[in-house]
Scaffold this active site. Structure first.
Site, PDB file in Angstrom:
ATOM      1  N   CYS B  87       0.828  -1.212   0.000  1.00 36.30           N
ATOM      2  CA  CYS B  87       0.000   0.000   0.000  1.00 36.30           C
ATOM      3  C   CYS B  87       0.862   1.261   0.000  1.00 36.30           C
ATOM      4  O   CYS B  87       1.513   1.554  -0.984  1.00 36.30           O
ATOM      5  CB  CYS B  87      -0.981  -0.037   1.174  1.00 36.30           C
ATOM      6  N   HIS B 201      -3.646  -5.497   1.025  1.00 38.15           N
ATOM      7  CA  HIS B 201      -3.037  -5.755   2.336  1.00 38.15           C
ATOM      8  C   HIS B 201      -3.103  -7.235   2.709  1.00 38.15           C
ATOM      9  O   HIS B 201      -4.009  -7.643   3.439  1.00 38.15           O
ATOM     10  CB  HIS B 201      -3.791  -4.967   3.417  1.00 38.15           C
ATOM     11  N   GLU B 203      -1.471  -8.716   4.905  1.00 39.55           N
ATOM     12  CA  GLU B 203      -1.347  -8.870   6.370  1.00 39.55           C
ATOM     13  C   GLU B 203      -2.690  -8.714   7.078  1.00 39.55           C
ATOM     14  O   GLU B 203      -2.807  -8.999   8.261  1.00 39.55           O
ATOM     15  CB  GLU B 203      -0.304  -7.878   6.916  1.00 39.55           C
TER      16      GLU B 203
END
Lengths: 80, 225
Positions: B87, B201, B203
Site C-alpha cells: 500500500c 493488504h 497482512e
C-alpha cells in the site's frame, strides 16, 4: 528576493479524475460552454536569492526531485 | 529463523499488523524507525508497511523517500535484498524510483476499503512462486491513491519481463478494476524481481474469522527462498 510560482498539473494523456468531476459539477450547475477542466496545484516559494538564473535552475531541480512526480505530472515555473 | 524488518515512518499505521502476521508465520521481526541510517544486517525480508507516511502531504510517499533510512533501503535492494512494499509502501517505492510507474488518485475519487479478489498474473519470481499463475486470492484493499499509472512504453516493459504480478479481478478471476489502474494492475515487481509492491493488504487477511486467510499463502511465500 524572488518569488517562484510553480504550477503542477497532470500530463496530457493522464486521466484527470478530479478535473472530470469538477467539469461534471459545472454542467450540473448549468455553466455551459466549458469544454474541459484540469485540476492542478500551485506551490509558491520565497527564495533568498536575487539571481534569476540561479533561482530558475534551483527550482527546476526542486521540481525534478520532489515537487512534481514527472512520471505523471508536468510543471511550469514563473519567477516574480 | 527468517528475519523480517519493517519500516516505520511518521504516519505509518500497518507496522504492527504486519509484525503480527509475520510472527504468526514463525518469523522474527523488528520494526525500524525511519531515522535509522541502516537496516539490521540479518534481514531476510524488508517491508515498507502501509499507512499514510507524512500525512500523504504533496503526494503519497513523496516525502518519505527522503527519510534517512531510504538510502539503506536502496543499497539493500541494489545488493539483491528482498523488499516488499504494501500500500503506502508501494507508493514510497515508486516515488523513490525503486519501482516503475506511479500511483494516482482512484478514478472514482473515493477512498476504497473492502475485500477484493486478485489474480496471480506471474509466479516466476521469489515472491509468488508458491502460488500458481491464475490463482485467485481474496485480500482487502484500503487506499485513496491506488490508481496505477505507467506509460505505454513502460507497460510493454512490464509485460516483456513478467513484472506484473497481480491483477484486480472478481472471484472467478475476470478482470474487475476498482480504482482505474492501467490493465487493472494491483502489484508489480522490478526488472531484477527482488522488489515487489502491491496495493492490497495481505497482512489483513490472516484469519477466516475476519473474512479471509488468503494472506497466509502469500506471506508464507515471502519468507521462503
Amino acid at each position: 528576493m524572488i518569488t517562484a510560482i510553480v504550477n503542477i498539473s497532470l500530463k496530457a494523456g493522464v486521466l484527470d479524475s478530479q478535473g472530470k468531476a469538477v467539469h461534471h459539477a459545472l454542467n450540473s450547475l448549468h455553466f455551459s460552454g466549458v469544454d474541459d477542466v484540469r485540476v492542478g496545484k500551485q506551490i509558491v516559494l520565497k527564495l533568498s536569492t536575487d539571481d534569476k538564473e540561479k533561482a530558475m535552475s534551483d527550482v527546476e531541480k526542486m521540481c525534478e526531485e520532489i515537487l512534481a512526480n514527472t512520471v505523471i505530472e508536468d510543471y511550469e515555473i514563473e519567477l516574480v | 529463523m527468517t528475519k523480517v524488518t519493517i519500516l516505520q515512518f511518521p504516519g505509518t499505521n500497518c507496522e504492527y499488523d504486519t509484525e503480527h502476521a509475520f510472527k504468526k508465520l514463525g518469523a522474527q521481526t523488528e520494526i525500524v524507525w525511519h531515522k535509522s541510517e541502516s537496516i539490521p544486517t540479518d534481514t531476510n525480508l524488508l517491508v515498507v508497511a502501509g499507512g499514510f507516511s507524512y500525512g500523504d502531504y504533496l503526494r503519497s510517499g513523496a516525502i518519505a523517500k527522503f527519510s534517512p533510512v531510504m538510502k539503506a533501503v536502496s543499497e539493500y535492494a541494489k545488493n539483491g535484498g528482498k523488499v516488499l512494499g504494501i500500500c503506502n509502501g508501494f507508493q514510497v517505492l515508486t516515488e523513490a524510483g525503486l519501482l516503475p510507474g506511479a500511483l494516482m488518485r482512484n478514478d472514482g475519487l473515493h477512498f476504497i476499503s473492502k475485500h477484493h479478489h486478485l489474480k496471480v498474473a506471474n509466479n516466476n519470481n521469489i515472491f509468488l512462486e508458491k502460488l500458481n499463475k491464475g490463482d485467485v486470492l481474496n485480500i482487502p484493499i484500503a487506499h485513496h491513491d491506488g490508481n496505477y499509472f505507467i506509460d505505454s512504453e513502460g507497460l510493454q516493459e512490464l509485460h516483456d519481463n513478467n513484472q506484473i504480478l497481480l491483477n484486480y479481478t472478481d472471484k472467478d478471476g475476470n478482470i474487475k478494476n476498482p480504482n482505474g489502474s492501467v490493465e487493472s494492475i494491483a502489484g508489480i515487481c522490478n526488472k531484477e524481481k527482488n522488489i515487489f509492491g502491491l496495493m492490497p493488504h495481505p497482512e489483513r487477511a490472516m484469519e477466516l474469522l475476519l473474512g479471509s486467510d488468503d494472506g497466509v499463502k502469500m506471506l508464507e511465500g515471502f519468507l521462503e527462498s
